[in-house]
Design a protein around this motif. Structure first.
Motif, PDB file in Angstrom:
ATOM      1  N   UNK A  15      12.000  -0.916  58.546  1.00  0.00           N
ATOM      2  CA  UNK A  15      13.092  -0.796  59.517  1.00  0.00           C
ATOM      3  C   UNK A  15      14.105  -1.909  59.320  1.00  0.00           C
ATOM      4  N   UNK A  16      13.647  -3.126  59.032  1.00  0.00           N
ATOM      5  CA  UNK A  16      14.566  -4.245  58.819  1.00  0.00           C
ATOM      6  C   UNK A  16      15.471  -3.994  57.607  1.00  0.00           C
ATOM      7  N   UNK A  17      14.894  -3.519  56.516  1.00  0.00           N
ATOM      8  CA  UNK A  17      15.706  -3.223  55.327  1.00  0.00           C
ATOM      9  C   UNK A  17      16.660  -2.060  55.608  1.00  0.00           C
ATOM     10  N   UNK A  18      16.167  -1.038  56.326  1.00  0.00           N
ATOM     11  CA  UNK A  18      17.017   0.120  56.636  1.00  0.00           C
ATOM     12  C   UNK A  18      18.188  -0.286  57.525  1.00  0.00           C
ATOM     13  N   UNK A  19      17.964  -1.155  58.474  1.00  0.00           N
ATOM     14  CA  UNK A  19      19.032  -1.562  59.384  1.00  0.00           C
ATOM     15  C   UNK A  19      20.048  -2.470  58.702  1.00  0.00           C
ATOM     16  N   UNK A  25      18.650 -10.001  53.404  1.00  0.00           N
ATOM     17  CA  UNK A  25      18.873 -10.230  54.837  1.00  0.00           C
ATOM     18  C   UNK A  25      17.644  -9.842  55.661  1.00  0.00           C
ATOM     19  N   UNK A  26      16.951  -8.785  55.245  1.00  0.00           N
ATOM     20  CA  UNK A  26      15.732  -8.384  55.948  1.00  0.00           C
ATOM     21  C   UNK A  26      14.669  -9.476  55.844  1.00  0.00           C
ATOM     22  N   UNK A  27      14.548 -10.076  54.655  1.00  0.00           N
ATOM     23  CA  UNK A  27      13.569 -11.148  54.467  1.00  0.00           C
ATOM     24  C   UNK A  27      13.875 -12.332  55.380  1.00  0.00           C
ATOM     25  N   UNK A  28      15.167 -12.675  55.510  1.00  0.00           N
ATOM     26  CA  UNK A  28      15.541 -13.788  56.385  1.00  0.00           C
ATOM     27  C   UNK A  28      15.223 -13.470  57.843  1.00  0.00           C
ATOM     28  N   UNK A  58      24.656  -2.943  43.837  1.00  0.00           N
ATOM     29  CA  UNK A  58      25.675  -3.083  44.885  1.00  0.00           C
ATOM     30  C   UNK A  58      25.177  -2.698  46.267  1.00  0.00           C
ATOM     31  N   UNK A  59      24.120  -1.867  46.358  1.00  0.00           N
ATOM     32  CA  UNK A  59      23.739  -1.374  47.687  1.00  0.00           C
ATOM     33  C   UNK A  59      22.268  -0.992  47.748  1.00  0.00           C
ATOM     34  N   UNK A  60      21.807  -0.859  48.981  1.00  0.00           N
ATOM     35  CA  UNK A  60      20.465  -0.343  49.263  1.00  0.00           C
ATOM     36  C   UNK A  60      20.642   0.777  50.276  1.00  0.00           C
ATOM     37  N   UNK A  61      20.343   2.011  49.854  1.00  0.00           N
ATOM     38  CA  UNK A  61      20.531   3.166  50.727  1.00  0.00           C
ATOM     39  C   UNK A  61      19.202   3.873  50.950  1.00  0.00           C
ATOM     40  N   UNK A  62      19.100   4.503  52.110  1.00  0.00           N
ATOM     41  CA  UNK A  62      17.902   5.277  52.423  1.00  0.00           C
ATOM     42  C   UNK A  62      17.866   6.556  51.601  1.00  0.00           C
TER      43      UNK A  62
END
Length: 305
Positions: A15-19, A25-28, A58-62
């Motif tokens: 959920x953190x990575x998806x948001x 940023x999710x790790x932080x 460039x991006x991380x998408x679901x």
């Protein structure tokens, strides 16, 4: 083949990575390293047998599967947090000293305490009823919480509900016709007593104190027997009494604010009870003790014997 186990820790990382659309940023946010979060997502994908993200420089998408999982993941985490929080609260111990007005302590608060203690069996509540004008001064020394009555708009604390002061008398005798008017009131320090006397003096209506008591039941009983007129709250109006107004020659009375006062440095147990009382009283319906349809109509020729 058994269904895969959805580990809440893996779902939280997902959920953190998806948001945030970023592993960094999710790790932080999760206070973990990026590699640790990447490993969690990999484990979750292996358990489900599908890719949850499309990753580029460039991006991380679901992925479609990730979009389908996201709603379920949020619901699972909410239920998990709720269950853990409820179990932790169930173990909280402590004693909470509560001061409250007699009518609220008799009619409004007991069922709220019953529901609270059912969820927090190790929290013990000690409740004292009486004139709350003196209780507020002892907040922190004698009481952790006080539910008090103030003139409309003038009280501090947390506003819970507004109550209209109403003249009341018994059904069987029209005692309001007597001169001087007999009153059944609480001792000095009661806001309703002060308002009643000031209102009658302003109208130049003669009165006498026929009965004075700290007891709500005693004052109501005297009024119900037709021996005196009293003043009660609209939200706790007793069915054995009938309301009086200017039609019966009684002056209008002000409204009062019911407020919750908390002492400084509350314990966790006291804070939980305070929040429970605030939510329940502020949002709950008024007492159904007042049944206006039970008030008899007065015939013009009737007088007091």
């Amino acid at each position: 083949m058994s269904s895969p186990h959805l580990d809440p820790d893996l779902l939280r990382a997902f959920v953190a990575v998806a948001d945030l659309r970023s592993f960094t940023r999710a790790a932080a946010t999760l206070n973990r390293t990026q590699s640790a979060v990447s490993m969690q997502i990999k484990r979750l994908e292996e358990q489900l047998g599908t890719k949850l993200f499309h990753r580029t420089k460039a991006s991380v998408d679901l992925s479609p599967a990730g979009e389908g999982l996201l709603g379920y993941a949020r619901r699972i985490l909410v239920l998990s947090d709720e269950a853990v929080g409820r179990l932790r609260q169930h173990k909280i111990e402590g004693v909470v000293r509560l001061g409250v007005m007699d009518d609220y302590g008799t009619l409004i608060v007991p069922p709220l305490l019953a529901s609270f203690v059912a969820s927090h069996p190790l929290i013990h509540v000690e409740m004292e009823t009486g004139l709350t004008s003196s209780m507020s001064a002892r907040l922190g020394k004698s009481y952790d919480l006080v539910i008090a009555m103030h003139p409309q708009g003038s009280g501090d604390g947390e506003f819970l509900r507004r109550e209209q002061a109403i003249w009341a008398a018994g059904h069987t005798r029209f005692v309001e016709d007597q001169d001087p008017l007999p009153l059944a009131l609480y001792p000095q320090g009661c806001l309703f007593r002060k308002w009643a006397i000031e209102a009658l003096d302003g109208l130049k209506r003669r009165w006498r104190l026929a009965f004075v008591s700290h007891s709500l039941a005693a004052v109501e009983s005297i009024a119900a027997q037709g021996l005196a007129v009293t003043v009660v709250k609209s939200g706790t109006f007793p069915p054995r009494l009938r309301p009086l107004s200017e039609r019966e020659g009684l002056p209008p009375l002000p409204a009062a604010d019911i407020c919750l006062h908390r002492s400084a440095n509350l314990s966790r147990a006291a804070s939980l009870l305070a929040d429970h009382l605030r939510r329940s009283i502020a949002s709950g319906p008024p007492s159904k003790r007042h049944r206006g349809s039970a008030v008899p109509s007065r015939k013009p020729h009737e007088t007091v014997a």
